[in-house]
Design a protein around this motif. Structure first.
Motif, PDB file in Angstrom:
ATOM      1  N   ILE A   1     -12.587 -66.393  39.908  1.00 56.99           N
ATOM      2  CA  ILE A   1     -13.384 -67.677  39.761  1.00 56.99           C
ATOM      3  C   ILE A   1     -13.060 -68.248  41.461  1.00 56.99           C
ATOM      4  CG2 ILE A   1     -13.942 -69.995  39.176  1.00 56.99           C
ATOM      5  CD1 ILE A   1     -13.115 -68.457  36.077  1.00 56.99           C
ATOM      6  N   ILE A   2     -11.678 -68.314  41.836  1.00 56.91           N
ATOM      7  CA  ILE A   2     -11.620 -69.065  43.014  1.00 56.91           C
ATOM      8  C   ILE A   2     -11.569 -68.176  44.158  1.00 56.91           C
ATOM      9  CG2 ILE A   2     -10.047 -70.692  41.874  1.00 56.91           C
ATOM     10  CD1 ILE A   2      -7.677 -69.465  43.144  1.00 56.91           C
ATOM     11  N   GLY A   3     -12.207 -66.779  43.967  1.00 57.80           N
ATOM     12  CA  GLY A   3     -12.420 -65.937  45.080  1.00 57.80           C
ATOM     13  C   GLY A   3     -11.261 -65.171  45.661  1.00 57.80           C
ATOM     14  N   LEU A   4     -10.509 -65.022  44.726  1.00 58.06           N
ATOM     15  CA  LEU A   4      -9.254 -64.042  44.906  1.00 58.06           C
ATOM     16  C   LEU A   4      -8.884 -62.886  44.129  1.00 58.06           C
ATOM     17  CD1 LEU A   4      -6.807 -67.087  45.781  1.00 58.06           C
ATOM     18  CD2 LEU A   4      -7.955 -65.621  47.300  1.00 58.06           C
ATOM     19  N   LYS A   5      -9.982 -62.247  43.788  1.00 63.98           N
ATOM     20  CA  LYS A   5     -10.032 -61.044  42.677  1.00 63.98           C
ATOM     21  C   LYS A   5      -9.335 -59.859  43.410  1.00 63.98           C
ATOM     22  CE  LYS A   5     -12.782 -57.971  40.118  1.00 63.98           C
ATOM     23  NZ  LYS A   5     -14.308 -57.523  39.786  1.00 63.98           N
TER      24      LYS A   5
ATOM     25  N   MET B   1     -11.903 -76.316  45.106  1.00 63.62           N
ATOM     26  CA  MET B   1     -11.817 -75.038  45.008  1.00 63.62           C
ATOM     27  C   MET B   1     -11.294 -74.417  46.265  1.00 63.62           C
ATOM     28  SD  MET B   1     -13.070 -73.760  41.717  1.00 63.62           S
ATOM     29  CE  MET B   1     -14.094 -72.366  42.054  1.00 63.62           C
ATOM     30  N   GLU B   2     -11.552 -74.669  47.305  1.00 65.02           N
ATOM     31  CA  GLU B   2     -11.122 -74.199  48.734  1.00 65.02           C
ATOM     32  C   GLU B   2      -9.767 -74.448  48.647  1.00 65.02           C
ATOM     33  OE1 GLU B   2     -10.850 -72.405  52.070  1.00 65.02           O
ATOM     34  OE2 GLU B   2     -12.715 -72.407  50.811  1.00 65.02           O
ATOM     35  N   GLN B   3      -9.236 -75.938  48.491  1.00 66.17           N
ATOM     36  CA  GLN B   3      -7.681 -76.002  48.330  1.00 66.17           C
ATOM     37  C   GLN B   3      -6.895 -75.091  47.369  1.00 66.17           C
ATOM     38  OE1 GLN B   3      -8.065 -80.320  47.561  1.00 66.17           O
ATOM     39  NE2 GLN B   3      -7.667 -80.784  49.752  1.00 66.17           N
TER      40      GLN B   3
ATOM     41  N   GLU C   1      -2.315 -65.208  49.233  1.00 65.80           N
ATOM     42  CA  GLU C   1      -1.066 -64.535  49.954  1.00 65.80           C
ATOM     43  C   GLU C   1      -1.677 -64.255  51.419  1.00 65.80           C
ATOM     44  OE1 GLU C   1       1.598 -60.731  50.056  1.00 65.80           O
ATOM     45  OE2 GLU C   1      -0.471 -60.515  49.204  1.00 65.80           O
ATOM     46  N   GLU C   2      -2.843 -64.035  51.651  1.00 66.69           N
ATOM     47  CA  GLU C   2      -3.365 -63.889  52.889  1.00 66.69           C
ATOM     48  C   GLU C   2      -3.773 -65.082  53.736  1.00 66.69           C
ATOM     49  OE1 GLU C   2      -6.007 -60.568  52.586  1.00 66.69           O
ATOM     50  OE2 GLU C   2      -4.624 -59.209  51.370  1.00 66.69           O
ATOM     51  N   ALA C   3      -3.723 -66.089  53.292  1.00 64.35           N
ATOM     52  CA  ALA C   3      -4.139 -67.542  53.894  1.00 64.35           C
ATOM     53  C   ALA C   3      -3.582 -67.610  55.357  1.00 64.35           C
ATOM     54  CB  ALA C   3      -4.043 -68.438  53.053  1.00 64.35           C
ATOM     55  N   GLY C   4      -2.549 -67.225  55.876  1.00 62.55           N
ATOM     56  CA  GLY C   4      -1.721 -67.323  56.880  1.00 62.55           C
ATOM     57  C   GLY C   4      -1.530 -68.758  57.297  1.00 62.55           C
ATOM     58  N   GLU C   5      -2.256 -69.222  58.495  1.00 65.05           N
ATOM     59  CA  GLU C   5      -2.198 -70.607  58.948  1.00 65.05           C
ATOM     60  C   GLU C   5      -2.867 -71.337  58.150  1.00 65.05           C
ATOM     61  OE1 GLU C   5      -3.015 -70.512  62.982  1.00 65.05           O
ATOM     62  OE2 GLU C   5      -1.017 -69.280  63.449  1.00 65.05           O
ATOM     63  N   GLU C   6      -4.002 -70.930  57.406  1.00 58.79           N
ATOM     64  CA  GLU C   6      -4.691 -71.793  56.678  1.00 58.79           C
ATOM     65  C   GLU C   6      -4.134 -72.164  55.293  1.00 58.79           C
ATOM     66  OE1 GLU C   6      -7.650 -73.089  57.625  1.00 58.79           O
ATOM     67  OE2 GLU C   6      -7.293 -72.386  59.540  1.00 58.79           O
ATOM     68  N   ALA C   7      -3.079 -71.672  55.123  1.00 58.43           N
ATOM     69  CA  ALA C   7      -2.420 -71.707  53.617  1.00 58.43           C
ATOM     70  C   ALA C   7      -1.903 -73.415  53.500  1.00 58.43           C
ATOM     71  CB  ALA C   7      -1.091 -71.033  53.542  1.00 58.43           C
ATOM     72  N   ILE C   8      -2.314 -73.776  52.449  1.00 60.04           N
ATOM     73  CA  ILE C   8      -1.465 -75.086  51.875  1.00 60.04           C
ATOM     74  C   ILE C   8      -0.475 -75.070  51.311  1.00 60.04           C
ATOM     75  CG2 ILE C   8      -2.143 -77.026  50.439  1.00 60.04           C
ATOM     76  CD1 ILE C   8      -5.142 -76.858  50.955  1.00 60.04           C
ATOM     77  N   THR C   9       0.630 -75.409  51.763  1.00 60.81           N
ATOM     78  CA  THR C   9       2.057 -75.444  51.180  1.00 60.81           C
ATOM     79  C   THR C   9       2.781 -76.746  50.653  1.00 60.81           C
ATOM     80  OG1 THR C   9       3.005 -75.553  53.521  1.00 60.81           O
ATOM     81  CG2 THR C   9       2.476 -73.356  52.718  1.00 60.81           C
ATOM     82  N   THR C  10       2.139 -77.744  51.303  1.00 59.94           N
ATOM     83  CA  THR C  10       2.659 -79.168  50.726  1.00 59.94           C
ATOM     84  C   THR C  10       1.615 -80.036  50.102  1.00 59.94           C
ATOM     85  OG1 THR C  10       2.283 -80.351  52.776  1.00 59.94           O
ATOM     86  CG2 THR C  10       4.306 -78.857  52.793  1.00 59.94           C
ATOM     87  N   TRP C  11       2.081 -80.868  49.581  1.00 65.34           N
ATOM     88  CA  TRP C  11       1.247 -81.823  48.708  1.00 65.34           C
ATOM     89  C   TRP C  11       0.644 -82.812  49.705  1.00 65.34           C
ATOM     90  CZ3 TRP C  11      -0.922 -80.980  44.360  1.00 65.34           C
ATOM     91  CH2 TRP C  11       0.008 -79.943  43.437  1.00 65.34           C
ATOM     92  N   ASN C  12       1.387 -83.029  50.912  1.00 68.44           N
ATOM     93  CA  ASN C  12       0.946 -83.977  51.759  1.00 68.44           C
ATOM     94  C   ASN C  12      -0.677 -83.505  52.344  1.00 68.44           C
ATOM     95  OD1 ASN C  12       3.885 -83.868  51.779  1.00 68.44           O
ATOM     96  ND2 ASN C  12       3.583 -85.531  52.899  1.00 68.44           N
ATOM     97  N   GLU C  13      -0.790 -82.275  52.298  1.00 65.21           N
ATOM     98  CA  GLU C  13      -2.117 -81.780  52.943  1.00 65.21           C
ATOM     99  C   GLU C  13      -3.375 -81.857  52.153  1.00 65.21           C
ATOM    100  OE1 GLU C  13      -1.367 -77.721  54.912  1.00 65.21           O
ATOM    101  OE2 GLU C  13       0.657 -77.808  53.664  1.00 65.21           O
ATOM    102  N   ILE C  14      -2.842 -82.420  50.777  1.00 71.21           N
ATOM    103  CA  ILE C  14      -3.977 -82.592  49.790  1.00 71.21           C
ATOM    104  C   ILE C  14      -4.302 -84.014  49.886  1.00 71.21           C
ATOM    105  CG2 ILE C  14      -4.815 -82.408  47.431  1.00 71.21           C
ATOM    106  CD1 ILE C  14      -3.195 -79.847  47.329  1.00 71.21           C
ATOM    107  N   ALA C  15      -5.507 -84.681  50.089  1.00 74.25           N
ATOM    108  CA  ALA C  15      -5.814 -86.023  50.123  1.00 74.25           C
ATOM    109  C   ALA C  15      -5.916 -86.733  48.622  1.00 74.25           C
ATOM    110  CB  ALA C  15      -7.186 -86.221  50.490  1.00 74.25           C
ATOM    111  N   LYS C  16      -5.172 -87.637  48.584  1.00 71.49           N
ATOM    112  CA  LYS C  16      -5.015 -88.455  47.375  1.00 71.49           C
ATOM    113  C   LYS C  16      -6.292 -88.941  46.880  1.00 71.49           C
ATOM    114  CE  LYS C  16      -0.117 -89.225  48.034  1.00 71.49           C
ATOM    115  NZ  LYS C  16       1.035 -90.224  48.119  1.00 71.49           N
TER     116      LYS C  16
END
Length: 299
Positions: free
Chosen positions: A61-65, A275-277, A284-299
């Protein structure tokens, strides 16, 4: 007299130094606290085991089949394991059946839409999937098995489905007709997402047909496919779109629909995610686009 003045002067000097030092320490402490508040807060990514219907459906569903999990993922086997991990891990994010999510965790909105029965039925909440039983067609030649299959489509079953927070897909269902001559045993196994409501459905069916025993066990959708295909269980439970390649001799019936909830620890201040977040967290292949911290998601 001079000695007394010198002593007083020294004391005043020491007090002044202490006061300055105390203010300096206070400022440093405040600065440290502020810096800690700004430090990135890593996301602890939780996923289900391979073969889980919930995982298969969520990733598709999120595009990672078919994609692999991120390298730092924590794998939990079964719904209970996921809920326990999220409850005890303040940094966790996970996905699990909406019908099985408890008040011990926090359910996020996705793209601003609440994960609710109404929103799943009207298709505004996008992360949802069918919960089905699969079976071999000749299974329904047995009266007891056919009766249970019919019961799953009855108004009796639809009420339980709705009461438990799942989404009934059968409108104007007829009441189940009791057959006093029925007896036998029925085995149902597979998806742990469908299992909780199936246990209740089986119990209600047994109350209507007291000479029929229904056994319900989990193991995941992979088990449901395998057991139905091999005839170990009369009905296998799956929590994804039916894949005939996994059970070539079987067909299926959709029991109900279920949303897949995105869940975090109750202490998490985040209320919504896109959905994009989600894709950038779980890819696994997001590379530099990967979100790895909660700070990167707007509250």
């Amino acid at each position: 007299m001079k000695k007394q003045l010198a002593t007083v002067s020294l004391a005043l000097a020491l007090l002044l130094i202490a006061a300055c030092g105390g203010n300096s320490n206070t400022n440093n402490s405040n600065n440290t606290n502020n810096n800690n508040a700004d430090e990135p807060k890593p996301i602890s990514i939780i996923a289900r085991e391979d073969g889980s219907g919930t995982k298969t459906a969520f990733m598709e569903i999120i595009g990672l089949k078919g994609k692999a999990d991120p390298e730092n993922v924590i794998i939990q086997t079964g719904t209970a394991g996921v809920l326990t991990e999220v409850k005890g891990n303040p940094a966790a994010i996970a996905y699990e059946s909406l019908g099985y999510a408890t008040s011990d965790v926090k359910i996020l909105k996705v793209d601003g839409v609440e994960a609710s029965t109404a929103n799943i039925k009207n298709a505004s909440y996008k992360i949802s999937r069918p919960l089905s039983v699969i079976y071999q067609e000749e299974t329904l030649e047995d009266e007891a098995y056919k009766a249970f299959y019919d019961y799953l489509q009855s108004s009796n079953a639809q009420k339980i489905i709705s009461d438990e927070g799942y989404v009934s897909i059968i409108d104007n269902a007829a009441e189940y007709t009791i057959n006093g001559a029925l007896s036998g045993k029925i085995d149902v196994s597979g998806s742990t997402s469908l299992q909780p409501v199936m246990v209740l459905l089986a119990s209600d069916f047994e109350s209507l047909q007291p000479n029929v025993e229904v056994s319900v066990s989990g193991g995941g959708s992979g088990t449901g496919y395998q057991n139905a295909e091999e005839g170990v269980s009369e009905f296998g439970m799956i929590s994804e779109e039916f894949n005939i390649e996994k059970a070539p001799s079987c067909t299926f019936h959709v029991v109900c629909k279920d949303g897949i909830a995105v869940i975090v620890n109750k202490a998490n201040e985040i209320d919504s995610i896109s959905m994009e977040q989600l894709k950038r967290i779980y890819d696994e292949e997001a590379g530099e686009e990967a979100i790895t911290t909660w700070n990167e998601i707007a509250k």
